[in-house]
Design a protein around this motif. Structure first.
Motif, PDB file in Angstrom:
ATOM      1  N   TYR A   8      -8.282   1.308   1.851  1.00 32.31           N
ATOM      2  CA  TYR A   8      -8.540  -0.119   1.657  1.00 32.31           C
ATOM      3  C   TYR A   8      -9.144  -0.715   2.920  1.00 32.31           C
ATOM      4  O   TYR A   8      -9.036  -0.137   4.009  1.00 32.31           O
ATOM      5  CB  TYR A   8      -7.246  -0.873   1.281  1.00 32.31           C
ATOM      6  CG  TYR A   8      -6.278  -1.032   2.438  1.00 32.31           C
ATOM      7  CD1 TYR A   8      -5.259  -0.120   2.649  1.00 32.31           C
ATOM      8  CD2 TYR A   8      -6.419  -2.084   3.352  1.00 32.31           C
ATOM      9  CE1 TYR A   8      -4.386  -0.248   3.718  1.00 32.31           C
ATOM     10  CE2 TYR A   8      -5.558  -2.222   4.424  1.00 32.31           C
ATOM     11  CZ  TYR A   8      -4.542  -1.302   4.596  1.00 32.31           C
ATOM     12  OH  TYR A   8      -3.701  -1.435   5.670  1.00 32.31           O
ATOM     13  N   SER A  10      -9.297  -4.614   4.947  1.00 31.00           N
ATOM     14  CA  SER A  10      -8.677  -5.936   4.952  1.00 31.00           C
ATOM     15  C   SER A  10      -9.152  -6.722   6.161  1.00 31.00           C
ATOM     16  O   SER A  10      -9.781  -6.173   7.077  1.00 31.00           O
ATOM     17  CB  SER A  10      -7.146  -5.819   4.951  1.00 31.00           C
ATOM     18  OG  SER A  10      -6.691  -5.249   6.158  1.00 31.00           O
ATOM     19  N   TYR A  63       2.119   1.287   0.058  1.00 30.14           N
ATOM     20  CA  TYR A  63       0.978   0.386  -0.144  1.00 30.14           C
ATOM     21  C   TYR A  63       1.441  -0.960  -0.694  1.00 30.14           C
ATOM     22  O   TYR A  63       0.903  -2.005  -0.319  1.00 30.14           O
ATOM     23  CB  TYR A  63      -0.052   1.040  -1.077  1.00 30.14           C
ATOM     24  CG  TYR A  63      -1.391   0.336  -1.091  1.00 30.14           C
ATOM     25  CD1 TYR A  63      -1.981  -0.122   0.082  1.00 30.14           C
ATOM     26  CD2 TYR A  63      -2.074   0.134  -2.286  1.00 30.14           C
ATOM     27  CE1 TYR A  63      -3.209  -0.767   0.070  1.00 30.14           C
ATOM     28  CE2 TYR A  63      -3.312  -0.508  -2.307  1.00 30.14           C
ATOM     29  CZ  TYR A  63      -3.876  -0.956  -1.128  1.00 30.14           C
ATOM     30  OH  TYR A  63      -5.088  -1.601  -1.135  1.00 30.14           O
ATOM     31  N   LEU A  67       0.443  -4.445   1.050  1.00 35.29           N
ATOM     32  CA  LEU A  67      -0.253  -5.527   0.345  1.00 35.29           C
ATOM     33  C   LEU A  67       0.427  -6.877   0.560  1.00 35.29           C
ATOM     34  O   LEU A  67      -0.210  -7.921   0.481  1.00 35.29           O
ATOM     35  CB  LEU A  67      -0.299  -5.221  -1.164  1.00 35.29           C
ATOM     36  CG  LEU A  67      -1.249  -4.091  -1.611  1.00 35.29           C
ATOM     37  CD1 LEU A  67      -1.039  -3.773  -3.083  1.00 35.29           C
ATOM     38  CD2 LEU A  67      -2.701  -4.480  -1.361  1.00 35.29           C
ATOM     39  N   THR A  77      -8.900  -2.614  -2.258  1.00 37.37           N
ATOM     40  CA  THR A  77      -8.721  -1.181  -2.455  1.00 37.37           C
ATOM     41  C   THR A  77     -10.108  -0.608  -2.756  1.00 37.37           C
ATOM     42  O   THR A  77     -10.690  -0.919  -3.791  1.00 37.37           O
ATOM     43  CB  THR A  77      -7.782  -0.910  -3.639  1.00 37.37           C
ATOM     44  OG1 THR A  77      -6.621  -1.715  -3.496  1.00 37.37           O
ATOM     45  CG2 THR A  77      -7.398   0.555  -3.709  1.00 37.37           C
TER      46      THR A  77
END
Ligand SMILES: Cc1cc2nc3c(=O)[nH]c(=O)nc-3n(C[C@H](O)[C@H](O)[C@H](O)COP(=O)(O)O)c2cc1C
Length: 140
Positions: A8, A10, A63, A67, A77
């Motif tokens: 992922y 971010s 995960y 999150l 993702t």
């Protein structure tokens, strides 16, 4: 039991300094180690890219916590796939925060408006290879 890999990207909401980042990764590594989860965290100026791999269940549990973590947002993702072999078998969570940013990665991190297209991006193997090469010169 199947192996799962999640990647992922971010956006960092808090700018962690070098020591804070190392502490966070040390805690994450301990927890990952307990669940036989491996991977790496790439920390750019205000963005993260993380690879998590391990048993489906353990990766998804970790995960789920990641999150919810308010130290980052805009979490996308970009890869979730079953794997035969881990890309980072020796690392509970390798930290890369000062490597030369691979050109393909800058491209991925900047594509905030078009994340869906990243799923099938053919550049993933080359991005992962760049990280693996970088880590090959570092002690786990
Ligand atoms: C960018 C980023 C990456 C993280 N990576 C991991 C990780 O690989 N493993 C892990 O257990 N926690 C990781 N964490 C921390 C989790 O989000 C969470 O704080 C931790 O699992 C502890 O959860 P708890 O506070 O509910 O006990 C990460 C957090 C951030 C912001």
């Amino acid at each position: 039991m199947g192996l799962l890999q999640i990647i992922y990207t971010s956006h960092a909401t808090v700018r962690l300094d070098g020591d804070e980042l190392k502490q966070m990764v040390a805690a994450a590594s301990r927890r990952n180690h307990a669940g036989d989860v491996t991977g790496m965290l790439y920390a750019a100026e205000d963005a993260y890219l993380q690879v998590l791999e391990g048993s489906d269940k353990n990766v998804l549990v970790i995960y789920a916590d990641i999150l919810r973590d308010n130290r980052h947002d805009d979490i996308h993702t970009v890869v979730i796939r079953p794997i035969e072999q881990r890309d980072f078998p020796n690392w509970s969570m390798a930290l890369l925060d000062n490597c030369e940013e691979p050109i393909d990665l800058a491209h991925v991190l900047n594509r905030r408006d078009d994340r869906a297209g990243i799923w099938n991006d053919a550049s993933w193997p080359s991005i992962l290879n760049t990280f693996r090469a970088e880590l090959a010169t570092t002690e786990p």
